[in-house]
Design an enzyme around this catalytic site. Sequence first.
Site, PDB file in Angstrom:
ATOM      1  N   THR A   1      -1.036  26.745  15.615  1.00 41.04           N
ATOM      2  CA  THR A   1      -2.433  26.738  16.022  1.00 41.04           C
ATOM      3  C   THR A   1      -3.045  25.368  15.779  1.00 41.04           C
ATOM      4  O   THR A   1      -2.613  24.635  14.893  1.00 41.04           O
ATOM      5  CB  THR A   1      -3.295  27.724  15.204  1.00 41.04           C
ATOM      6  OG1 THR A   1      -3.292  27.312  13.836  1.00 41.04           O
ATOM      7  CG2 THR A   1      -2.836  29.139  15.332  1.00 41.04           C
ATOM      8  N   ASP A   2      -4.070  25.041  16.580  1.00 39.10           N
ATOM      9  CA  ASP A   2      -4.974  24.016  16.106  1.00 39.10           C
ATOM     10  C   ASP A   2      -5.680  24.609  14.899  1.00 39.10           C
ATOM     11  O   ASP A   2      -5.728  25.824  14.731  1.00 39.10           O
ATOM     12  CB  ASP A   2      -5.967  23.605  17.195  1.00 39.10           C
ATOM     13  CG  ASP A   2      -6.495  22.195  16.989  1.00 39.10           C
ATOM     14  OD1 ASP A   2      -6.448  21.708  15.839  1.00 39.10           O
ATOM     15  OD2 ASP A   2      -6.968  21.583  17.963  1.00 39.10           O
ATOM     16  N   TRP A   3      -6.231  23.763  14.045  1.00 39.77           N
ATOM     17  CA  TRP A   3      -6.737  24.231  12.761  1.00 39.77           C
ATOM     18  C   TRP A   3      -7.942  25.173  12.959  1.00 39.77           C
ATOM     19  O   TRP A   3      -8.990  24.776  13.435  1.00 39.77           O
ATOM     20  CB  TRP A   3      -7.101  23.046  11.882  1.00 39.77           C
ATOM     21  CG  TRP A   3      -5.976  22.559  11.017  1.00 39.77           C
ATOM     22  CD1 TRP A   3      -6.042  22.305   9.692  1.00 39.77           C
ATOM     23  CD2 TRP A   3      -4.620  22.291  11.392  1.00 39.77           C
ATOM     24  NE1 TRP A   3      -4.812  21.894   9.219  1.00 39.77           N
ATOM     25  CE2 TRP A   3      -3.923  21.874  10.229  1.00 39.77           C
ATOM     26  CE3 TRP A   3      -3.912  22.363  12.592  1.00 39.77           C
ATOM     27  CZ2 TRP A   3      -2.578  21.532  10.235  1.00 39.77           C
ATOM     28  CZ3 TRP A   3      -2.574  22.032  12.613  1.00 39.77           C
ATOM     29  CH2 TRP A   3      -1.910  21.617  11.447  1.00 39.77           C
ATOM     30  N   GLY A   4      -7.721  26.444  12.625  1.00 39.86           N
ATOM     31  CA  GLY A   4      -8.749  27.455  12.838  1.00 39.86           C
ATOM     32  C   GLY A   4      -8.710  28.042  14.238  1.00 39.86           C
ATOM     33  O   GLY A   4      -9.663  28.704  14.656  1.00 39.86           O
ATOM     34  N   GLY A   5      -7.619  27.851  14.950  1.00 41.03           N
ATOM     35  CA  GLY A   5      -7.535  28.296  16.342  1.00 41.03           C
ATOM     36  C   GLY A   5      -7.117  29.740  16.526  1.00 41.03           C
ATOM     37  O   GLY A   5      -7.078  30.231  17.649  1.00 41.03           O
TER      38      GLY A   5
END
Length: 737
Positions: free
Chosen positions: A264-268
């Site tokens: 994931t992108d961070w927090g995705g």
Amino acid sequence: MKQKLIYAAMALTIGAASIKAQQVPAYLDQKQPIEVRVKDALSRMTLEEKVKLCTAQSKFSSHGVPRLGIPELWMSDSSSGIREEIQWDNWGNAGFTNDSCTAFPALTCLAATWNPKMSSIFGKAIGEEARYRRKDVLLGPGVNIFRTPLNGRNFEYMGEDPYLASKMVVPYVKGLQSNGVAACVKHYALNNQEVWRGSIDVQLSDRALYEIYLPAFKAAIVEGGSWSIMGSYNKVRGQHACHNDLLLNKILKGEWKFDGCVVTDWGGAHDTKEAVFNGLDIEMGSYTNGLSSGKKFAYDDYYLASAYLKGLKDGTYPMSSIDDKASRILRLIFRTAMNRNRPWGSFTSDEHYYAARTIAEEGIVLLKNESAKKKEAILPLNGNKYRSILVVGENAIRRLTEGGGSSVLKVKKEVSPLAGLQAKFGDKVKYTMGYASGKPVYDREVAPDFNTDSLHAEAVKQAANADLIIFVGGLNKNNFQDCENADRKSLALPFGQTELINDLLKVNKNMVVVLLSGNAVEMPWIKNVPSVLQAWYPGSESGNAIANIITGEVNPSGKLPFSFPVKLEDNAAHSFGSIAYPGDGVKEEYKEDILVGYRWHDTKKIPALFPFGHGLSYTQFKYGKAVADKKNISGTEYITVTIPVKNVGNVKGKEVVQLYIGDEKCSVIRPVKELKDFQKIELAPGEEKNVSFKIGKDALKFFNETSHDWVAEPGAFKVYIGSSSTDIRSVVNFVFN
């Protein structure tokens, strides 16, 4: 007797070693195939250990299996260098003193080289820096397509054309991974703006998806062999991209047979069920907005942590799902963190500074080069002609490696443009700031610490007495400039630069403008400025590269990887109202479809200020007549087109010979022409080379939405060969049967 005892001891040693070798688990045996090792490790793991692999354990690391000696994965942000160390559980700097890196040029500059060899050098060098810093996964390169010049992260990407981006990303990935460091190609997919990036739902046709926005990702995976890929924040057709059935299951892991990890992108991540079933493997940064926490960081609360484990135990989720995810993560670990054969790497070496400077020099684009009096061009600059050279502009001294969001770097060395020019011309060079901006802050604009009116007035006063002005401006990494988390507010130059340039021209028309940016800018002053360089963000060797181009020690050979529109409304994404950009806050419709960049300008007959592929040289190249070896092809046949190119100037130079193909009649809308090949050649004065291109059926295809396949329809085609998308020097016709 003594000799017999020695032989007996040797036999016992050999026997013990043999027994010991037989006891080594297959997953620890580097000689075993990776798939054998993955299967063996998986068989030894508990369910809890498998699930643990799927989430972060800190800001930039994910879990390993300590009981089995399987290490965690360490990741690093990397747009153009290896980010400084971050604290374990928050975004504060760790305070290391040995993490000041080499800054390589921004990827827009790399793309502007139009030279895959530069991509290979870039990837290998940044991979060596990552390896030295003991990173396993590099969060890059970025290959999202330039859809609007307002996108805050365009500087991290490779331009508007899927073919160019594809050709440039493959050698980067291969060079990087030769160090045993995984590429994590980003942001997959359709992350083409920063405004509402976490929620905007992108709607587009299959043709636009497959023809424009996916090819560079596919090339990175299928041709480059990228070991990981990062999902994007936005939604695509109703599902977040980090757990999107279409993008991850059907296309990435289905059609492309990707065997690596989706990160994931961070927090995705947003939902456990979707994360389980829709292709996500490693979840990073949940419960954070990328800057501050929304709750206390509790990694067991991640979507793929406790909730997933509970669902596996009670039968909500099948065991096959965790075995697939764990296998992919183990495969990534064995390729990187447990690869004993990978090199050690190196950091801030002379070789890396040389690479950074060479890439910057080859990517700088000479947009315009005339003289104020139309007699001879100002550039290359002969210092003997000028008694005084006035450098104006904050970007001449500003550290452009700072700011920009996750692309921020702590660099060991950064040569400013002013320092580079002073090294060439000494005391002839004077400096005045002219304009100023505030310090780079991630989520807001900051006022400058100067009286900008006074700066403006002083620059105009000094310009009146100078022989030559070198204006060094453009954008920077401040919020609402080239910066993550916010798009630009307009196409215009910020901080009063347009007004300053106009006022400088009133007192001195002998001017060179050097633009440092990762995006196109508006240039209402362009007719009055003799020479303009687009220098991007050149990195650690910024000033030296710019000075070498300005003096002619290096002949410019960069070409634009995206179009510069005259005004914002000339850009395709801005031609259909707000629903096409930035959307209504919920969804966004890509109404321009496949007509992105030069495809739009060509087809709609809207001239660009500077077209895709444009870039001048200090020499001149004469193109002859292109000749095809046949006029008709069918099936698996190829046509070879050859064109002579001659350097008719006085200095050695490099030229990018560009080949475009147009379909004369088709059952669907197609652009006038599309880039299908290019070659960068170097010629001495008077030297001529024949440049040949091989064209087959694949270069003629479009994506058929009905059959969900790539199709080449029979009919007439044109081959356009030239120095840019509008500077076409020769045309060849042929028929595909």
